[in-house]
Design an enzyme around this catalytic site. Structure first.
Site, PDB file in Angstrom:
ATOM      1  N   TYR A 239       0.824  -1.211   0.000  1.00 23.67           N
ATOM      2  CA  TYR A 239       0.000   0.000   0.000  1.00 23.67           C
ATOM      3  C   TYR A 239       0.858   1.262   0.000  1.00 23.67           C
ATOM      4  CZ  TYR A 239      -2.873   3.716   2.105  1.00 23.67           C
ATOM      5  OH  TYR A 239      -3.480   4.912   2.388  1.00 23.67           O
ATOM      6  N   LYS A 243       1.659   3.984  -3.052  1.00 31.58           N
ATOM      7  CA  LYS A 243       1.241   5.369  -2.838  1.00 31.58           C
ATOM      8  C   LYS A 243       2.431   6.316  -2.996  1.00 31.58           C
ATOM      9  CE  LYS A 243      -2.306   6.835  -1.738  1.00 31.58           C
ATOM     10  NZ  LYS A 243      -3.405   7.369  -2.592  1.00 31.58           N
TER      11      LYS A 243
END
Length: 489
Positions: A239, A243
């Site tokens: 994640y 990002k």
């Protein structure tokens, strides 16, 4: 900056919002419609097979939620005409070029009319499939900024990231941008080549397809590949890794377009707007609360003195709106805002654990038979070594005994043994995934964000000051009841 000037900024504006069915985007949409009904248009990018499906998702997953109750009460029978004049669902997907908007007429309309793009599309699973996370979190940001380059009127691009793009940082974490190719401390690879990462996952997918691998096998390999590549470059999970890539890919935005990167910490239920406690689904650390309340978690893992940086969703949205209004008069092309609480109003992990125990003792969850589930005060395992020791002593002997009994009794306990082994492996995997947050030793600098607060000090409409949160009252009377009322309904 006066509230009236912030509201005036949004009058007559057209905004494109990606990830429109997400938690934060819903709060953003509701707030804009409620405080500035003179907004011109809100294009909402929704993943769907066709226009009808997009409209259905908009109504079922967004407008029909409890969040929009205040608007329904305000407008009554006039709500639908009001929404139809402002809100336009757009069938699309940030994973594709042109945001997956295949309707060329609609795409041209958006390009000619949009003033602001808010890119909130994201997959937030820590161990998401690498191809999925790459497509949404990284390439999705790139596709959104490419789309912005073709928008004739656009003046601002707002990208919702996460403060944890910094990985397992220690000390004060600054509000600074990433350089293209930058890696974090502890990386085994000194340069992040995003094109190489794309090729690696594409080659792995082709190899799996050539082997006629099952969907389950492909999912497992892609999940493991994401974690592996993230750790090679210094990030703890897929994640935050993807990002961070997404932020890097925004560097080619047009010079005349202001770029705001908002980095919230752990987003929790609403503090006050449109009402207190609204949330949906089990989000991040809420899974620990629910697991503990249901009797599935008997212990906590983490540093009792580490800071859990949390911020209510409505405060994140307020900071975004103020930043957008203020940014029009700022000379900087790019500004980064950490939206959190660790610098101004820190909350310790040990305090959170105690609050969970107090709440669940007074307000126990119910089992399937409707009986209250009694929770006991759980101990905190303060290191990962103590966690693995605890598992080895308390659970592994039982699993070994089941395995032996299963062999002796001709697989009679096969199902029980497999399930027990799976539960232990799941606990270990969760502990590893949450480790960077439960042992986090960083404090997020929010100097730039504090400048925004100073400019709007005293505002009730756009309050995002974490110092006003009394954590005990918030969790006992707002957040925990909100989880039970809205997420566990």
């Amino acid at each position: 900056m006066e509230e009236s000037k912030i509201l005036q900024y949004f009058e007559g504006k057209t905004i494109l919002i990606t990830g429109a069915t997400g938690f934060l985007a819903k709060i953003f949409l509701e707030k804009v419609l409620r405080v500035q009904p003179k907004i011109k248009k809100l294009f909402l990018l929704i993943r769907a097979v066709d226009k009808r499906s997009a409209e259905l998702r908009l109504h079922e997953e967004v407008l029909n939620t409890e969040l929009f109750g205040i608007l329904k009460a305000k407008y009554g029978a006039d709500l639908i005409p009001f929404l139809l004049s402002k809100v336009i669902p757009v069938c699309g997907d940030v994973s594709y070029e042109n945001l997956g908007i295949f309707d060329s007429k609609l795409r041209d309309e958006i390009s000619q009319e949009v003033d602001i793009i808010v890119n909130s599309a994201a997959t937030t699973k820590f161990d998401e499939r690498y191809d999925v996370a790459m497509g949404i979190n990284a390439l999705g940001a790139m596709h959104a900024q490419k789309f912005a380059r073709n928008c004739s009127k656009i003046e601002m691009f707002v990208h919702v990231s996460t403060a944890y793009v910094h990985g397992s940082s220690v000390g004060i974490v600054p509000e600074k941008p990433f350089r293209m190719g930058e890696t974090l401390d502890g990386a085994e690879i000194s340069y992040l080549d995003i094109n190489t990462e794309k090729k690696i996952l594409e080659e792995r997918l082709r190899g799996l397809e050539a082997q006629n691998a099952t969907e389950l096998k492909i999912k497992s390999v892609m999940r493991n590949l994401g974690i592996e590549r993230a750790k090679l470059h210094g990030w703890p999970n897929t994640y935050v890794f993807t990002k961070a890539m997404g932020e890097m890919l925004l560097e080619k935005l047009k010079e005349n377009v202001k770029l705001i990167i908002v980095r919230p910490t752990i987003i929790t239920s609403t503090y006050k707007e449109p009402f207190s406690g609204w949330t949906e689904s089990i989000r991040t650390l809420d899974s620990i609360f629910v697991g503990y309340g249901k009797g599935k978690i008997k212990f906590f893992v983490g540093d009792p003195d580490s800071i859990l940086d949390m911020i209510p969703g409505d405060m994140v949205v307020n900071s975004m709106l103020v930043a957008m209004a203020m940014h029009t008069n700022q000379p900087s092309h790019r500004l980064i805002y950490h939206i959190g609480s660790s610098r101004r109003n820190p909350l310790k992990y040990a305090d959170m654990k105690w609050l969970m125990y107090r709440y669940l003792t007074k307000n126990p969850l119910l089992d399937t038979g409707g009986k209250p589930i009694k929770v006991e005060e759980a101990k905190i395992l303060e290191t990962m070594a103590s966690f693995h020791r605890y598992i080895a002593i308390r659970y592994l002997p039982f699993i070994q005994m089941l395995k032996l009994a299963n062999m002796i009794l001709c697989n009679h306990f096969e199902h029980v043994h497999v399930n027990a082994r799976r539960r232990v492996n799941h606990s270990i995997r969760l502990a590893e995934l949450y480790k960077p947050y439960l042992f986090f030793q960083g404090i997020f600098d929010d100097s730039t964000t504090e400048n925004l607060r100073t400019a709007t000090r005293g505002s009730e409409v756009f309050n995002f000051d974490p110092k006003c949160i009394q954590w005990e009252d918030y969790f006992m009377n707002i957040h925990f009841p909100g989880i039970i009322k809205y997420a566990l309904k």
